[in-house]
Every structure is written in structure tokens, then in C-alpha cells.
Design a protein around this motif. Structure first.
Motif, short mmCIF file in Angstrom:
data_model
loop_
_atom_site.label_atom_id
_atom_site.label_comp_id
_atom_site.label_asym_id
_atom_site.label_seq_id
_atom_site.Cartn_x
_atom_site.Cartn_y
_atom_site.Cartn_z
N GLY A 321 -2.65 -0.18 8.07
CA GLY A 321 -2.38 0.36 6.75
C GLY A 321 -3.35 -0.18 5.72
O GLY A 321 -4.05 -1.16 5.96
N VAL A 334 -0.08 2.14 2.33
CA VAL A 334 0.23 3.31 3.15
C VAL A 334 -0.30 3.10 4.56
O VAL A 334 -1.41 2.59 4.75
CB VAL A 334 -0.44 4.58 2.56
N ARG A 335 0.53 3.48 5.54
CA ARG A 335 0.07 3.39 6.93
C ARG A 335 0.45 4.66 7.69
O ARG A 335 1.65 5.00 7.76
CB ARG A 335 0.71 2.16 7.61
N LYS A 342 4.67 8.56 7.79
CA LYS A 342 3.90 7.56 7.04
C LYS A 342 4.83 6.41 6.70
O LYS A 342 5.98 6.64 6.31
CB LYS A 342 3.38 8.12 5.71
N VAL A 344 5.29 3.45 3.95
CA VAL A 344 4.82 3.16 2.59
C VAL A 344 5.52 1.89 2.10
O VAL A 344 6.73 1.75 2.28
CB VAL A 344 5.14 4.33 1.63
N VAL A 358 5.60 6.64 -5.48
CA VAL A 358 4.43 7.12 -4.75
C VAL A 358 4.46 8.65 -4.76
O VAL A 358 5.50 9.26 -4.50
CB VAL A 358 4.40 6.57 -3.30
N THR A 362 -0.77 10.81 -2.53
CA THR A 362 -1.27 9.48 -2.12
C THR A 362 -1.11 9.28 -0.61
O THR A 362 -1.84 8.51 0.01
CB THR A 362 -0.49 8.38 -2.87
N ILE A 363 -0.14 9.98 -0.02
CA ILE A 363 0.05 9.84 1.43
C ILE A 363 -0.37 11.11 2.17
O ILE A 363 0.13 11.44 3.25
CB ILE A 363 1.50 9.43 1.79
#
Ligand code: GLA
Length: 407
Positions: A321, A334-335, A342, A344, A358, A362-363
Motif C-alpha cells: 500500500g 490505500v492498498r 481496496k 484504506v 476518502v 482516490t481509490i
């Protein structure tokens, strides 16, 4: 001592590296090994190591106790596997150069201890150093790499942490390459943990040589470096900040190691330990507990045994991440996970609780996409969330979520 061609090549290699000359085993700047690295760390290694809690004050009863607790506490079922003795188990070498364990503290010997750990269904790890002496002043492996690797294999060692004290002008890549070759030639699959503190550009060579490599100096049991920390120690946040640009280097069978966990050692609050554990899982860090497993309180257990967070750490994609957003003390990590989920982390480094959110952009999700969101600490689930997710985050705390898009 083993007289294989690998040893001969290794010895020549060290000489060439130390002299600064070019190396026959390098092609196009890449190390070429005759034997491949065993594929035994598809996900970051999990276990326990004696150093963070006990330092040199170790003996066989403590190591057996850690194995007992790992099996009885549920940690083994949660994925923790390696019981690792760090520095100070060794006292000298015999006339033939074989490494000798401290007979006062380990009267049954290392083989018996490894057998005990194995009898619990766990794996056994040990520590040495690429120099003449370990950081604790015990005999190192320099010049004895093949002899030590054979000895470890005979004892049943499954994991070696290899430190970098007292190495003089030695070349780190060459030194760790010699031990890697010795381990690969030992007849046993042994995880190789490189511990040169990120000082010698390990990203350029360690992925080919070991299964994990330290990226910083030592962690101390503190939110940020404090008066109790030694010169070479860093607080948890100091270490986190040194990981930000490293995410590309890590992956299955080759992991960045931001050092072992301090969860449960008493220098941070439970909220801070939850942040530590969550963020290390986002980093795909090896989860090596460093507390006294035989005396864990409920809060410590609840952190180390959070299976949802561990599942993020152990995700099969193995993509580390990264910090996507930093606005003052507010961060969003984030991963990406296997299957399109995802993970977060909303991270509040400040002294006051407040909201952090978030956005789906962003993801890498369209704003209109619905997703189910699970809070991995409270376990609450919100269904069909669109556009963004926000939550109140405690001071020094995290909210960690798993976002499952509905496709
Ligand atoms: C170094 C390492 C630590 C620990 C000690 C043991 O400082 O970085 O993790 O192994 O040595 O002496």
C-alpha cells in the motif's frame, strides 16, 4: 566445512566486491545465482522475535514459552509461524570453528529447541551477523558462512535474520550474497532476512538475495523518537515516513521490512498500537510480534489477532500500500487487494479526534460505483456506499476499512 563450488564462487565474489573490482557473477548489473531463492515467502513472513521485548535476556524457557503462547493464544491459527531467537544465543566457536550456543541459557542445545518449536507445528528462526561480531558482541558469521548455514540446516532452522554490525569495509551486497548462496546450498529451505538497516541501497540488490530486507534503523517502542530511544532507534511514525517511496520494491518472496512490531510492549497506547498494526499491514510488512507472548493483555491480543487486518497484510496480490493523500496530520493510505477490493486507512496523526474521508477517485473507483465497506476494527458494515466514505478518527488513531465494489 562444505567444499561446494558455491563456496568457492562466494569466496571469490567477496574478494572481488571488497576490492571494488567487477564481478564475474554479475551480468548486466544483475546478480546471477546458480541456485534459485526458495519460494517460501509468497506473503510477508509472520511470527515472533525475542529482541524487542527481551533483548539479550533470553533463554530456552522463554523461547519455548513464546512457542507455547503462539500455539495456545490463537496466533498460530491466525497465521503466525516463525519463532525467532535474536542476538545473544551464541558465545563462541569450538576448535573446528563451529558456532557454540550459550550452555547456561540454552542447556538443551539449539537442536532440541528447534525440535520443540516444530513439535508445536511452528517454524524456528535464528540470528547471526555478516561481520566478525554481532551487534551484541557475540561471534558473527564472517568467514564461517557455509559452516554456519550447514549447522543451521542440521539444527532445523527455517529462518535466518542476518545483521550488519562489525563489518568494517565489507560490501553489503557481496556479504549477503555469500550467505544467501550458503543457505541455498545447505539442503534446507531457509527464509533469509537481510538486516542492514537500508544503509546500502538494498532495493537495488536485496530482492534477488533475500526474502525480506530492513529499510531503516531499529524501531523503538515509541510513537516518535523520544528521550528513551537510542541514537540508532526511530519511533513508529519516523519509520512509517521512511517507507513512503518504497512501495514499488516489494512483492511476493521479496518484502520491505520496516522492522518488527512493538504492539504490547507498553510504550504506546492501544490506539497507537492499532495504528502501528494497521499501517504495517498496509505496507505488506512482515508481522513479527516483539512482545512477551506469555503475558499478553486482552487489548494486545485483540490487535495481534485481528484477522481482517492480517488478511490485508497477507493479501495474495502482494502489492504494498501507499500513502495517497497527506494533508497536514491527516493521511489516507490505500492498498489494492486481490479480487478488486481496496484496503484504506484513514490516519489521524494529530492530538484531537476529527473526521477524515476518502473519495472513490482516490481509490480508483468511479464516483457512482456502489461498494460495501467494512470497518476492520469495529466490524461494522455499511452497504451500497457511493462516492466517498468518511469517519471520525481518534487522535493518533486509524479507521481501517475494506472496500468491496459491487460490479
Ligand atoms: C541490530 C538489529 C536489531 C537487533 C539487534 C541485536 O540493532 O537491527 O533488530 O537484531 O541488532 O543486537
Amino acid at each position: 566445512m562444505n567444499k561446494s563450488p558455491f563456496r568457492a564462487i562466494a569466496t571469490v565474489l567477496t574478494g572481488l566486491f571488497v576490492m571494488g573490482a567487477s564481478c564475474a557473477a554479475q551480468a548486466d548489473g544483475k546478480l546471477v545465482f546458480e541456485k534459485p531463492k526458495p519460494d517460501i515467502a509468497a506473503t510477508p513472513p509472520m511470527g515472533w522475535n525475542s529482541w524487542n521485548h527481551f533483548a539479550c535476556n533470553i533463554d530456552e524457557a522463554k523461547i519455548r514459552g513464546a512457542a507455547d503462547a503462539m500455539a495456545a493464544s490463537g496466533m498460530k491459527d491466525a497465521g503466525y509461524k516463525y519463532v525467532i531467537i535474536d542476538d545473544c544465543w551464541q558465545t563462541g566457536r569450538d576448535a573446528a570453528g563451529n558456532i557454540v550456543a550459550d550452555t547456561q541459557r540454552f542447556p538443551s542445545g539449539i537442536k532440541a529447541l528447534a525440535d520443540y518449536v516444530h513439535s508445536k507445528g511452528l517454524k524456528f528462526g535464528i540470528y547471526s551477523d555478516a561481520g566478525l561480531k554481532t551487534c551484541g558482541g557475540r561471534p558473527g558469521s564472517r568467514g564461517h558462512e557455509y559452516q554456519d548455514a550447514k549447522q543451521y540446516a542440521a539444527w532445523g532452522v527455517d529462518y535466518l535474520k542476518f545483521d550488519w554490525c562489525n563489518t568494517g569495509p565489507a560490501n553489503a551486497e557481496a556479504s549477503y550474497t555469500v550467505m544467501a548462496m550458503a543457505l541455498r546450498d545447505s539442503g534446507r529451505d531457509i527464509v533469509f532476512s537481510i538486516c542492514e538497516w537500508g544503509d546500502n541501497h538494498p532495493r537495488d540488490w536485496a530482492p534477488a538475495v533475500g526474502h525480506l530486507w530492513r529499510t531503516t534503523g531499529d524501531i523503538s517502542d515509541a510513537w516518535v523518537k523520544d528521550a528513551k530511544s537510542r541514537a540508532y532507534e526511530h519511533g513508529m511514525l519516523d519509520i512509517l515516513d521512511q517507507q513512503v517511496d518504497l512501495w514499488r520494491d516489494s512483492g511476493p518472496n521479496h518484502w520491505n521490512d520496516p522492522d518488527m512490531l512493538e504492539v504490547g510492549n507498553g510504550g504506546m497506547t492501544d490506539t497507537e498500537y492499532r495504528s502501528h498494526f494497521s499501517l504495517w499491514s498496509m505496507l505488506a510488512a512482515p508481522l513479527i510480534a516483539g512482545n512477551d507472548l506469555s503475558a499478553m493483555d486482552d487489548a494486545t491480543k485483540a490487535i495481534l489477532l485481528n484477522k481482517d487486518v492480517i488478511a490485508v497484510d497477507q493479501d495474495a496480490l502482494g502489492i504494498e500500500g501507499r500513502r495517497a493523500i497527506k494533508t497536514g496530520d491527516d493521511e489516507v493510505w490505500v492498498r489494492p487487494l486481490a479480487g478488486g477490493d481496496k484496503a484504506v486507512v484513514l490516519f489521524n496523526r494529530s492530538e484531537t479526534a476529527h473526521d477524515i474521508s476518502v473519495d472513490w477517485s482516490t481509490i480508483d473507483m468511479p464516483a457512482g460505483m456502489k461498494a460495501d465497506v467494512k470497518d476492520l476494527w469495529s466490524k461494522a458494515v455499511r452497504k451500497d456506499v457511493k462516492g466517498s466514505y468518511g469517519a471520525n478518527v481518534p487522535a493518533h488513531g486509524v479507521v481501517m476499512i475494506r472496500v468491496t465494489p459491487k460490479v
